[in-house]
Design a protein around this motif. Structure first.
Motif, PDB file in Angstrom:
ATOM      1  N   PHE A 115      48.966  83.283  44.845  1.00  0.00           N
ATOM      2  CA  PHE A 115      49.866  82.171  45.144  1.00  0.00           C
ATOM      3  C   PHE A 115      50.647  82.469  46.412  1.00  0.00           C
ATOM      4  O   PHE A 115      50.918  83.632  46.730  1.00  0.00           O
ATOM      5  N   THR A 122      48.270  77.631  45.352  1.00  0.00           N
ATOM      6  CA  THR A 122      47.374  78.769  45.191  1.00  0.00           C
ATOM      7  C   THR A 122      46.828  79.161  46.555  1.00  0.00           C
ATOM      8  O   THR A 122      46.670  78.315  47.443  1.00  0.00           O
ATOM      9  N   SER A 123      46.489  80.466  46.711  1.00  0.00           N
ATOM     10  CA  SER A 123      46.158  80.919  48.055  1.00  0.00           C
ATOM     11  C   SER A 123      45.609  82.341  48.015  1.00  0.00           C
ATOM     12  O   SER A 123      46.022  83.146  47.177  1.00  0.00           O
ATOM     13  N   ARG A 135      53.598  76.148  43.832  1.00  0.00           N
ATOM     14  CA  ARG A 135      52.446  75.409  43.323  1.00  0.00           C
ATOM     15  C   ARG A 135      51.197  75.636  44.165  1.00  0.00           C
ATOM     16  O   ARG A 135      50.111  75.175  43.799  1.00  0.00           O
ATOM     17  N   TYR A 178      54.279  82.566  47.521  1.00  0.00           N
ATOM     18  CA  TYR A 178      55.562  82.673  46.818  1.00  0.00           C
ATOM     19  C   TYR A 178      56.638  81.942  47.619  1.00  0.00           C
ATOM     20  O   TYR A 178      56.562  81.875  48.850  1.00  0.00           O
ATOM     21  N   PRO A 220      56.378  82.234  42.206  1.00  0.00           N
ATOM     22  CA  PRO A 220      55.137  81.563  42.611  1.00  0.00           C
ATOM     23  C   PRO A 220      55.388  80.085  42.883  1.00  0.00           C
ATOM     24  O   PRO A 220      56.109  79.417  42.144  1.00  0.00           O
TER      25      PRO A 220
END
Length: 356
Positions: A228, A250-251, A248, A230, A246
């Motif tokens: 994620f 994602t990564s 929303r 942050y 975190p």
């Protein structure tokens, strides 16, 4: 109108890497883009200068790149990672990293131009000499707050020299901020740093960005190896920050860019949405940084629209985006876009025009 690539600069025998640029509108209507151009190798600490190119047709075509800031000006081999800003006195402001030999220590500098980036009349070191280490300011990252304050989000890594020939660099990053209340003449460090709230990491918090929301709330974000981006928030102009959590988004270990469209106030996020989960296949060149997408928020970041793909070749990697909104209702995005023929995802710089 269809989205289309307007420029692509690939590595060759003379220039081994093109990466990490930023845009600015000049007074005569042209769009300026400055990026980092490397020689020798494609490594982060290879010799690099900053080069400028211009568009007179809202990004459809571009001039040849010419050197605008040379690393030799600072007695080093490497200057890189550009942010551009119109200063309060109408100067063009150019922020960039200056790396000492062995990349053990780096500083952030601001160059100012009073002739629309034709030349630079003043250079100011922004980082503080009593806090030596390795500072990373990503491209297209400086934020001017509604108060007029300039806020600079950086990752700080412990770095230095054990001896004249023996340097060290600590990979775990923490987020720190410099701010200026006199339009970049002097800088101070925010009392808070944002530290990793997790263990078992090889990155910590790296390559942060920040944006001011409409109610004065500041939203900072940073890449991690925890799947994620942050995030952290400040309620007092960037002096103090909440504990990172975190987001929303994602990564993988790849930076995100968030920008506000001045035409309508929408917020646009550009990032790689698929994390490097256990078992994901990552190509030699792409590093898992594919696809690259964008999404739009029309309510100050509370909700986001669907993800729209910018590029998605599974053999390539796309990263280090910069964003610029054109006068014909489009968004220019420049980003690293290397594939197998380029050896790594950092070697090629692509610009794409997206119709919002």
């Amino acid at each position: 109108m269809k989205d289309h690539i307007v420029a692509s600069f690939g590595p060759n025998a003379e220039y081994t890497r093109h990466s990490e640029g930023a845009f600015l509108r000049l007074k005569d209507g042209r769009i300026l883009h400055i990026y980092s151009r490397f020689t020798g190798t494609d490594a982060d600490d290879a010799p690099s200068d900053l080069v400028s190119l211009y568009s007179s047709d809202e990004g459809e075509t571009w001039t040849e790149a010419v050197t605008t800031v040379s690393a030799s000006r600072f007695g080093v081999q490497n200057v890189m990672s550009v942010s551009l800003m119109r200063m309060a006195n109408d100067d063009v402001g150019l922020f960039f990293i200056v790396k000492e030999d062995n990349s053990a220590i780096s500083h952030i500098w601001l160059a100012r131009s009073n002739d629309e980036a034709a030349s630079w009349y003043k250079y100011t070191q922004c980082t503080l000499n009593d806090r030596q280490g390795y500072y990373v300011l990503n491209n297209d990252r400086i934020e001017r707050l509604a108060s007029g304050r300039l806020l600079m989000p950086m990752a700080f890594h412990r770095g230095g020299y054990r001896s004249e020939s023996d340097s060290y660099f600590f990979g775990l990053g923490e987020v720190c901020f410099l701010y200026s209340d006199d339009d970049g003449e002097t800088w101070a460090e925010s009392p808070d740093t944002i530290c990793k709230p997790f263990n078992g990491t090889g990155t910590g918090l790296q390559e942060p960005g920040v944006i001011e929301l409409r109610d004065g709330l500041l939203w900072a974000y940073a890449r991690t190896d925890k799947m994620f981006q942050y995030e952290s928030f400040s309620f007092d102009g960037g002096l103090h920050w909440t504990v990172a959590q975190p987001s929303r988004f994602t990564s993988p270990e790849s930076p995100m860019k968030i920008a506000r469209n001045p035409a309508n106030g929408d917020i646009v996020a550009v990032w790689n949405p698929i994390p490097n989960y256990n078992g994901r296949v990552r190509t030699r060149a792409g590093w898992g940084r594919t696809p690259i997408v964008y999404a739009i928020s029309k309510d100050n970041g509370a909700t986001w629209g669907e993800q729209r793909v910018i590029e998605d070749d599974p053999d390539c990697g796309y990263c280090y985006p910069s964003v610029f909104f054109t006068n014909d209702g489009a968004m220019l995005v420049s980003y690293c876009a290397g594939g197998p023929d380029d050896h790594i995802c950092l070697a090629r710089l692509t610009m794409k025009k997206l119709y919002l």
